[in-house]
Design an enzyme around this catalytic site. Structure first.
Site, PDB file in Angstrom:
ATOM      1  N   CYS A 106       0.866  -1.179   0.000  1.00  0.00           N
ATOM      2  CA  CYS A 106       0.000   0.000   0.000  1.00  0.00           C
ATOM      3  C   CYS A 106       0.902   1.228   0.000  1.00  0.00           C
ATOM      4  CB  CYS A 106      -0.875  -0.027   1.254  1.00  0.00           C
ATOM      5  SG  CYS A 106      -1.857   1.462   1.472  1.00  0.00           S
ATOM      6  N   CYS A 113      -2.580  15.294   2.745  1.00  0.00           N
ATOM      7  CA  CYS A 113      -3.744  15.214   1.860  1.00  0.00           C
ATOM      8  C   CYS A 113      -4.613  16.435   2.116  1.00  0.00           C
ATOM      9  CB  CYS A 113      -4.534  13.946   2.174  1.00  0.00           C
ATOM     10  SG  CYS A 113      -5.961  13.675   1.093  1.00  0.00           S
ATOM     11  N   CYS A 120      -9.953  10.494   8.952  1.00  0.00           N
ATOM     12  CA  CYS A 120      -8.653  10.101   8.397  1.00  0.00           C
ATOM     13  C   CYS A 120      -7.514  10.928   8.977  1.00  0.00           C
ATOM     14  CB  CYS A 120      -8.689  10.243   6.883  1.00  0.00           C
ATOM     15  SG  CYS A 120      -7.138   9.790   6.095  1.00  0.00           S
ATOM     16  N   HIS A 217     -18.524   5.582   1.789  1.00  0.00           N
ATOM     17  CA  HIS A 217     -18.710   5.798   3.232  1.00  0.00           C
ATOM     18  C   HIS A 217     -20.076   6.301   3.685  1.00  0.00           C
ATOM     19  CE1 HIS A 217     -14.551   4.835   3.334  1.00  0.00           C
ATOM     20  NE2 HIS A 217     -14.070   6.035   3.090  1.00  0.00           N
TER      21      HIS A 217
HETATM   22  N1  SAH Z   1      -7.668   9.459  -0.928  1.00  0.00           N
HETATM   23  C1  SAH Z   1      -8.010   8.133  -1.312  1.00  0.00           C
HETATM   24  C2  SAH Z   1      -7.041   7.064  -0.832  1.00  0.00           C
HETATM   25  C3  SAH Z   1      -6.465   7.149   0.546  1.00  0.00           C
HETATM   26  S1  SAH Z   1      -7.352   6.547   1.916  1.00  0.00           S
HETATM   27  C4  SAH Z   1      -9.419   7.803  -0.883  1.00  0.00           C
HETATM   28  O1  SAH Z   1     -10.069   8.649  -0.276  1.00  0.00           O
HETATM   29  O2  SAH Z   1      -9.908   6.743  -1.225  1.00  0.00           O
HETATM   30  C5  SAH Z   1      -7.667   4.841   1.676  1.00  0.00           C
HETATM   31  C6  SAH Z   1      -8.962   4.398   2.323  1.00  0.00           C
HETATM   32  O3  SAH Z   1      -8.877   4.376   3.754  1.00  0.00           O
HETATM   33  C7  SAH Z   1     -10.140   5.300   1.991  1.00  0.00           C
HETATM   34  O4  SAH Z   1     -11.287   4.542   1.731  1.00  0.00           O
HETATM   35  C8  SAH Z   1     -10.300   6.083   3.284  1.00  0.00           C
HETATM   36  O5  SAH Z   1     -11.573   6.650   3.378  1.00  0.00           O
HETATM   37  C9  SAH Z   1     -10.000   5.016   4.303  1.00  0.00           C
HETATM   38  N2  SAH Z   1      -9.673   5.493   5.642  1.00  0.00           N
HETATM   39  C10 SAH Z   1      -8.933   6.542   6.005  1.00  0.00           C
HETATM   40  N3  SAH Z   1      -8.852   6.646   7.343  1.00  0.00           N
HETATM   41  C11 SAH Z   1      -9.558   5.623   7.843  1.00  0.00           C
HETATM   42  C12 SAH Z   1      -9.883   5.190   9.161  1.00  0.00           C
HETATM   43  N4  SAH Z   1      -9.427   5.847  10.226  1.00  0.00           N
HETATM   44  N5  SAH Z   1     -10.642   4.084   9.280  1.00  0.00           N
HETATM   45  C13 SAH Z   1     -11.091   3.404   8.208  1.00  0.00           C
HETATM   46  N6  SAH Z   1     -10.841   3.761   6.943  1.00  0.00           N
HETATM   47  C14 SAH Z   1     -10.089   4.867   6.757  1.00  0.00           C
END
Ligand code: SAH
Length: 350
Positions: A106, A113, A120, A217
């Site tokens: 990954c 970001c 996140c 989500h």
């Molecule tokens: N910016 C991109 C990729 C990065 S995040 C995106 O938004 O998809 C990768 C995944 O992890 C995304 O689905 C994001 O929403 C999720 N994610 C981020 N923080 C998280 C958390 N604390 N718990 C669960 N999923 C999370």
């Protein structure tokens, strides 16, 4: 000014650079092989290249885009997290996950970001800068070298929004799947996006074979806006339309990511509404109980409630999987490790 990352150059670009330096074009092929097959990151290893040429290359280009600063091994499942330092001192994180089908890495696509998703950790400090393609490749290459095992899958799901760094991201995909390089199958590459509609459409036209994962989500715009500011820019309806287009053009099934947040998006009605939104689309839903971060008070949906959500989706003909939590003991959620590293090193230096 910082030097250009040499791993970012395609073979034609490298050929041009090499001839500009007065060398024969075949030198570019040799160099490309050192960089993308042998994964060398030091010119001294490139013994079939003339010494003067090597010295000039090292002066003009950055050969070590990422260097390991720290790594953490999960005792629960063998997941390994890496903190990499970039040439300008920034830090990013990457993860190696071992599955029965192979080793999956990954990677991050940006330092920080700017999408602002509430749950996140990557977004808490905002966007520092984009990564270049060589810095994305470097994460995969270093992990393959350090682990000594072939990387078979890449997910662009670390910190950053890949479609907010569009050109470098597409370049990365083409280069990591290049048959003269690491030659990863594009079908083994997944990119996750919060749903930037114009870029999804543009990506469909690139005719890549990668899997697109959409971080949804929420089952409707109102709930989505509470979790993801990007929902103020695009409606779910527009995202789904772009997904249909992506699926039609590429033939690839779309993945949807859905973090289950207790009491916010995990109810019976939410599941039914989600099934309705996705009906008729060739897709799969990954349900991920949210990984709580200390800056916010979101709680994860517990086992039986997550099961109920999944069963409701399946009853409504939507494929769904509850994702296993990997690396829970090493802070493997997006951006957690980088954040704690920055906090720790700040404490030490101040
Ligand atoms: N910016 C991109 C990729 C990065 S995040 C995106 O938004 O998809 C990768 C995944 O992890 C995304 O689905 C994001 O929403 C999720 N994610 C981020 N923080 C998280 C958390 N604390 N718990 C669960 N999923 C999370």
């Amino acid at each position: 000014m910082s030097r250009q990352t040499i791993q970012s150059l395609t073979l034609p670009e490298l050929t041009e650079a090499v001839t500009r330096m007065g060398e024969k074009p075949f030198r570019a092929k040799q160099l490309y092989e050192w960089l993308h097959v042998k994964l060398a990151d030091d010119v001294s290893q490139m013994t079939n290249l003339p010494a003067a040429f090597r010295a000039r290359l090292a002066e003009e280009y950055e050969f070590q885009p990422v260097r390991m600063a720290e790594s953490f091994l999960s005792e629960l499942d063998g997941t390994r997290k890496f903190l990499f330092q970039l040439a300008d001192g920034s830090v990013i994180e990457s993860v190696l996950m071992k599955y029965h089908y192979g080793n999956s890495v990954c990677i991050s696509s940006q330092v920080g970001c700017r999408m602002g998703c509430r749950f996140c950790a990557s977004t808490l400090g905002g966007l520092e800068r984009n990564l270049d393609a060589g810095e994305m490749l470097g994460q995969v290459y270093q992990i393959q070298k350090i682990s000594g095992e072939r990387v078979s899958h890449v997910v662009v799901m670390g910190s950053g929004e890949p479609l907010d760094n569009y050109d470098a991201f597409v370049r990365f995909v083409r280069m990591v799947s290049d048959e003269r390089g690491l030659h990863l199958s594009q079908r083994n590459i997944t990119a996750s996006t919060c749903g930037l509609v114009e870029q999804i459409r543009r990506l469909a036209q690139e005719k890549l074979q990668i899997t697109l994962a959409i971080s949804l989500h929420a089952p409707n715009d109102e709930k989505r806006r509470l979790l993801m500011p990007v929902a103020n820019r695009y409606r779910i309806e527009e995202i789904i339309a772009a997904c249909r287009e992506y699926e039609e053009i590429t033939g690839r099934r779309i993945t949807f990511e859905y973090s289950l947040v207790k009491g916010q998006n995990d109810g019976v009605q939410d599941a039914k509404e989600l099934a309705n939104v996705l009906s008729g689309l060739n897709c799969h839903v990954n349900l991920i109980p949210v990984n709580p971060i200390k800056e916010r008070d979101y709680e994860a949906t517990e086992g039986p409630d997550a099961e109920r959500f999944k069963n409701l989706l399946e009853k409504n003909h939507i494929n769904a999987t509850i994702r296993r939590k990997l690396g829970a003991d090493i802070g493997a959620a997006c951006g957690q490790l980088r954040k704690s590293y920055l906090e720790r090193t700040k404490e030490v230096s101040s």
